[in-house]
Design an enzyme around this catalytic site. Structure first.
Site, PDB file in Angstrom:
ATOM      1  N   ARG A   1      -4.039 -60.516 -73.336  1.00 55.16           N
ATOM      2  CA  ARG A   1      -5.086 -61.006 -73.657  1.00 55.16           C
ATOM      3  C   ARG A   1      -5.670 -61.622 -75.081  1.00 55.16           C
ATOM      4  O   ARG A   1      -6.854 -62.014 -75.105  1.00 55.16           O
ATOM      5  CB  ARG A   1      -6.827 -61.025 -72.826  1.00 55.16           C
ATOM      6  CG  ARG A   1      -6.752 -60.968 -70.963  1.00 55.16           C
ATOM      7  CD  ARG A   1      -6.145 -62.567 -70.952  1.00 55.16           C
ATOM      8  NE  ARG A   1      -5.372 -62.269 -68.845  1.00 55.16           N
ATOM      9  CZ  ARG A   1      -4.433 -62.034 -68.301  1.00 55.16           C
ATOM     10  NH1 ARG A   1      -3.453 -62.135 -69.352  1.00 55.16           N
ATOM     11  NH2 ARG A   1      -4.336 -61.413 -67.301  1.00 55.16           N
TER      12      ARG A   1
ATOM     13  N   SER B   1     -11.709 -64.505 -64.895  1.00 50.76           N
ATOM     14  CA  SER B   1     -11.832 -63.236 -64.814  1.00 50.76           C
ATOM     15  C   SER B   1     -13.222 -62.944 -66.413  1.00 50.76           C
ATOM     16  O   SER B   1     -12.605 -63.525 -67.898  1.00 50.76           O
ATOM     17  CB  SER B   1     -10.759 -62.797 -65.373  1.00 50.76           C
ATOM     18  OG  SER B   1      -9.954 -62.737 -63.968  1.00 50.76           O
TER      19      SER B   1
ATOM     20  N   GLU C   1     -13.761 -61.343 -71.356  1.00 55.42           N
ATOM     21  CA  GLU C   1     -11.856 -61.688 -71.889  1.00 55.42           C
ATOM     22  C   GLU C   1     -13.361 -63.236 -71.998  1.00 55.42           C
ATOM     23  O   GLU C   1     -12.146 -64.128 -73.431  1.00 55.42           O
ATOM     24  CB  GLU C   1     -11.223 -61.933 -70.173  1.00 55.42           C
ATOM     25  CG  GLU C   1     -10.128 -62.889 -70.610  1.00 55.42           C
ATOM     26  CD  GLU C   1      -9.529 -62.858 -69.541  1.00 55.42           C
ATOM     27  OE1 GLU C   1      -9.031 -62.159 -69.004  1.00 55.42           O
ATOM     28  OE2 GLU C   1      -8.744 -64.308 -68.967  1.00 55.42           O
TER      29      GLU C   1
HETATM   30  C1  LIG Z   1     -11.382 -70.405 -61.714  1.00 54.57           C
HETATM   31  C2  LIG Z   1     -10.008 -70.183 -62.901  1.00 54.57           C
HETATM   32  C3  LIG Z   1      -8.997 -68.896 -63.269  1.00 54.57           C
HETATM   33  C4  LIG Z   1      -8.456 -68.252 -64.159  1.00 54.57           C
HETATM   34  N1  LIG Z   1      -7.762 -67.910 -64.474  1.00 54.57           N
HETATM   35  C5  LIG Z   1      -6.672 -67.533 -65.232  1.00 54.57           C
HETATM   36  C6  LIG Z   1      -5.744 -66.269 -65.143  1.00 54.57           C
HETATM   37  O1  LIG Z   1      -5.039 -66.529 -63.970  1.00 54.57           O
HETATM   38  N2  LIG Z   1      -5.128 -66.344 -66.460  1.00 54.57           N
HETATM   39  C7  LIG Z   1      -5.488 -66.532 -67.373  1.00 54.57           C
HETATM   40  O2  LIG Z   1      -5.361 -66.057 -68.477  1.00 54.57           O
HETATM   41  N3  LIG Z   1      -6.803 -66.999 -67.873  1.00 54.57           N
HETATM   42  C8  LIG Z   1      -7.369 -67.538 -66.288  1.00 54.57           C
HETATM   43  N4  LIG Z   1      -8.463 -68.250 -66.413  1.00 54.57           N
HETATM   44  C9  LIG Z   1      -9.054 -68.680 -67.959  1.00 54.57           C
HETATM   45  C10 LIG Z   1      -9.137 -70.231 -68.513  1.00 54.57           C
HETATM   46  O3  LIG Z   1      -8.419 -70.940 -67.663  1.00 54.57           O
HETATM   47  C11 LIG Z   1      -7.685 -69.875 -69.655  1.00 54.57           C
HETATM   48  O4  LIG Z   1      -7.777 -69.166 -70.254  1.00 54.57           O
HETATM   49  C12 LIG Z   1      -6.949 -71.179 -70.349  1.00 54.57           C
HETATM   50  O5  LIG Z   1      -6.522 -70.828 -71.421  1.00 54.57           O
HETATM   51  C13 LIG Z   1      -7.947 -71.922 -71.134  1.00 54.57           C
HETATM   52  O6  LIG Z   1      -8.015 -73.662 -71.278  1.00 54.57           O
HETATM   53  P1  LIG Z   1      -9.106 -74.392 -72.243  1.00 54.57           P
HETATM   54  O7  LIG Z   1      -8.614 -75.589 -72.416  1.00 54.57           O
HETATM   55  O8  LIG Z   1     -10.127 -74.760 -70.689  1.00 54.57           O
HETATM   56  O9  LIG Z   1      -9.829 -73.421 -73.488  1.00 54.57           O
HETATM   57  P2  LIG Z   1     -11.262 -73.914 -73.603  1.00 54.57           P
HETATM   58  O10 LIG Z   1     -12.846 -72.926 -73.158  1.00 54.57           O
HETATM   59  O11 LIG Z   1     -11.329 -75.157 -74.225  1.00 54.57           O
HETATM   60  O12 LIG Z   1     -11.515 -73.355 -75.197  1.00 54.57           O
HETATM   61  C14 LIG Z   1     -11.086 -71.473 -75.366  1.00 54.57           C
HETATM   62  C15 LIG Z   1     -10.966 -71.032 -76.738  1.00 54.57           C
HETATM   63  O13 LIG Z   1     -10.460 -71.623 -77.564  1.00 54.57           O
HETATM   64  C16 LIG Z   1     -10.587 -72.715 -78.243  1.00 54.57           C
HETATM   65  N5  LIG Z   1      -9.715 -73.899 -77.934  1.00 54.57           N
HETATM   66  C17 LIG Z   1      -9.683 -74.890 -77.567  1.00 54.57           C
HETATM   67  N6  LIG Z   1      -8.740 -75.091 -77.391  1.00 54.57           N
HETATM   68  C18 LIG Z   1      -7.988 -75.329 -79.553  1.00 54.57           C
HETATM   69  C19 LIG Z   1      -6.869 -75.803 -79.590  1.00 54.57           C
HETATM   70  N7  LIG Z   1      -6.533 -76.678 -79.265  1.00 54.57           N
HETATM   71  N8  LIG Z   1      -6.831 -74.993 -80.392  1.00 54.57           N
HETATM   72  C20 LIG Z   1      -7.492 -73.543 -81.410  1.00 54.57           C
HETATM   73  N9  LIG Z   1      -8.213 -73.547 -80.581  1.00 54.57           N
HETATM   74  C21 LIG Z   1      -8.631 -73.753 -79.587  1.00 54.57           C
HETATM   75  C22 LIG Z   1     -12.371 -72.485 -77.996  1.00 54.57           C
HETATM   76  O14 LIG Z   1     -12.579 -72.894 -78.995  1.00 54.57           O
HETATM   77  C23 LIG Z   1     -12.659 -71.719 -77.125  1.00 54.57           C
HETATM   78  O15 LIG Z   1     -12.971 -70.433 -78.034  1.00 54.57           O
HETATM   79  C24 LIG Z   1      -9.230 -68.797 -65.386  1.00 54.57           C
HETATM   80  C25 LIG Z   1     -10.382 -70.317 -65.726  1.00 54.57           C
HETATM   81  C26 LIG Z   1     -10.962 -70.538 -64.280  1.00 54.57           C
HETATM   82  C27 LIG Z   1     -11.540 -70.854 -64.046  1.00 54.57           C
END
Ligand SMILES: Cc1cc2nc3c(=O)[nH]c(=O)nc-3n(C[C@H](O)[C@H](O)[C@H](O)COP(=O)(O)OP(=O)(O)OC[C@H]3O[C@@H](n4cnc5c(N)ncnc54)[C@H](O)[C@@H]3O)c2cc1C
Length: 337
Positions: A162, A237, A333
Site C-alpha cells: 500500500r 479498508s 490506509e
Molecule cells: C468499497 C471500496 C473497496 C476498496 N477496496 C480496495 C482494495 O481491495 N484494495 C485497494 O488497494 N484499495 C481499495 N480501495 C481503495 C481505493 O479504491 C483505491 O485506493 C483506489 O486506487 C483509489 O483511487 P481513486 O481514483 O478513487 O483515488 P482518490 O481517492 O481520488 O485519490 C487518492 C489519493 O491520490 C491522489 N491522486 C488522485 N489521482 C491522482 C493522480 N492522477 N496523480 C497523482 N495523485 C493523484 C489524491 O490527491 C489522493 O491523495 C477500496 C475503496 C472502496 C470505497
C-alpha cells in the site's frame, strides 16, 4: 475548461462527506492539464481521481484538479504478452473488464476496486493475492512545477505494501496521467489460492477457471462482503494490516494466542487489522452517523450525515484501543485530508 468556485465534493468522494473545494476544474486532455498548472503556478492545488481513498475532514482551500483523462490502447504486443495503456481518468473496474473481455490476463484479481486507473500506482492497490506492481510496466506523470511529462519505471515507483514513491518522497510533486500494464495473452497465471475464490468457483461448478471466471468470482465475493459506497458511504479498508517485528509479535501472541498472523520474512509478521479491531469490540458499532461495518471491521462507514471529523475521531478511538489492548499500532490506509 470551466473553473467553478465553492464546489460541493460530496458526490465526488465515496465516503459521501460534504466538503467544499475553493475552486474545482475537470481536465480532459494533457494540454488542459498543462494549461491549468501553468496558470495556477505557486497556488495551492489538490488532485482528485475517483475520491475512493480519501477522508475529507475539512473544506479544501485549494484548486481541486479532477483528473478525467480518458483512453485505452494496446501500445505493444507479441504472441504472448500485451502492454496495455490506460489514461488516468479511466474507471479502474471498467478497465479490468475491458482487459478480461479482450483476453488480457493479470488484473482479474483486482476486479471491483473503486477509483481510477491513474491512482492505482499511488498505493500499489492490492486484493486477493495480487498487487498492481505484479503487472505494472510504467506510468507517465506530469511534474507539477515544470509541466514536463516523465516516465516512471516499476523500480522508480518504489512499490511496497500500500505504498509507492508517490505517497512518500514524491507526494504532491507529480500528477499521474497514464499507466501501462504488461498482461498475458496466453498461459494466464490463474490465481485462486486466496480467500474464498476457490470455494466460490466450486459453488458454480467451475473446475478449470478462465480469467473471466476469476473476475466474476471475485466480484461476487466483494459484493457480498463489502458495502457498496452508493448505498453506504465508505472508503474500503480504512487501516493497513500492521507489519510488526517478530519480537513485537511474540509479546502480543503470548497474551492473545488466537491472534491470526502471516510470517513475511525472518523478522517480520503481518497481523490482520480487521481481527484486532473486532477483538477490541468495534465490529458493527455505530457512533451517531459514523460506524464500523457489521461484516468487515476494517471498513468505517458513513450512515448518512457523518462529518469527516466524526469518522476521524472514531478511527483515532479504534487506533488507541487497539494499541492499549494489543500493543500494536495500526496506521490509516485512507488519505486523511
Ligand atoms: C468499497 C471500496 C473497496 C476498496 N477496496 C480496495 C482494495 O481491495 N484494495 C485497494 O488497494 N484499495 C481499495 N480501495 C481503495 C481505493 O479504491 C483505491 O485506493 C483506489 O486506487 C483509489 O483511487 P481513486 O481514483 O478513487 O483515488 P482518490 O481517492 O481520488 O485519490 C487518492 C489519493 O491520490 C491522489 N491522486 C488522485 N489521482 C491522482 C493522480 N492522477 N496523480 C497523482 N495523485 C493523484 C489524491 O490527491 C489522493 O491523495 C477500496 C475503496 C472502496 C470505497
Amino acid at each position: 475548461m470551466e473553473i467553478i468556485s465553492h464546489y460541493q465534493l460530496k458526490y465526488h468522494n465515496t465516503f459521501g462527506i460534504s466538503a467544499f473545494a475553493k475552486q474545482f476544474v475537470s481536465v480532459h486532455t494533457i494540454a488542459d492539464l498543462k494549461e491549468v498548472l501553468e496558470q495556477h503556478k505557486n497556488e495551492k492545488l489538490f488532485i482528485f481521481g475517483g475520491g475512493s481513498n480519501m477522508l475529507l475532514t475539512q473544506d479544501i482551500d485549494a484548486l481541486v484538479i479532477h483528473v478525467d483523462l480518458k483512453g485505452t490502447e494496446v501500445v505493444w504486443q507479441d504472441t504472448e504478452t500485451a502492454h496495455v495503456k490506460a489514461m488516468a481518468g479511466e474507471n479502474w473496474h471498467e478497465f479490468v473488464l475491458y482487459c478480461i473481455e479482450n483476453n488480457f490476463g493479470g488484473l482479474e484479481n483486482l476486479s471491483l476496486i473503486p477509483g481510477n486507473v491513474g491512482t492505482t500506482p499511488i498505493q500499489n492497490i492490492g486484493a486477493y493475492g495480487t498487487e498492481i506492481k505484479d503487472t505494472f510496466i510504467s506510468c507517465e506523470a506530469m511534474d507539477i512545477e515544470t509541466q514536463q511529462l516523465i516516465t516512471f519505471t516499476k523500480e522508480e515507483c518504489e512499490f511496497a505494501y500500500r505504498e509507492s514513491v508517490f505517497k512518500g518522497r514524491l507526494k504532491d510533486k507529480y500528477i499521474i496521467t497514464s499507466v501501462v500494464f504488461g498482461l498475458t495473452k496466453t498461459n494466464h497465471k490463474i490465481n485462486t489460492s486466496y480467500g474464498d475464490i476457490a470455494a466460490e468457483l466450486t459453488s458454480k461448478g467451475i473446475v478449470i477457471p478462465t480469467i473471466k471466471d476469476v473476475g466474476a468470482a471475485i466480484t461476487a465475493i466483494r459484493k457480498s462482503k463489502l458495502p457498496d459506497p452508493k448505498e453506504l458511504g465508505n472508503s474500503g479498508s480504512f487501516f493497513k494490516n500492521p507489519i510488526i517485528t517478530v519480537e513485537e509479535f511474540e509479546r502480543a501472541y503470548l497474551l492473545h494466542p488466537t491472534m491470526p498472523h502471516y510470517t513475511l520474512d525472518e523478522s517480520h509478521v503481518k497481523v490482520p487489522a480487521g481481527w484486532l479491531i473486532e477483538q477490541a469490540g468495534f465490529k458493527g458499532k455505530r457512533f451517531g452517523d459514523a460506524g464500523v461495518h457489521s461484516k468487515q471491521s476494517l471498513v468505517l462507514v458513513n450512515y448518512g450525515n457523518a462529518t469527516g471529523q466524526e469518522i476521524l475521531d472514531l478511527s483515532k478511538n479504534i487506533q488507541k484501543t487497539v494499541l492499549d489492548t494489543f500493543g500494536i499500532a495500526i496506521e490509516e490506509e485512507v488519505n486523511v485530508i
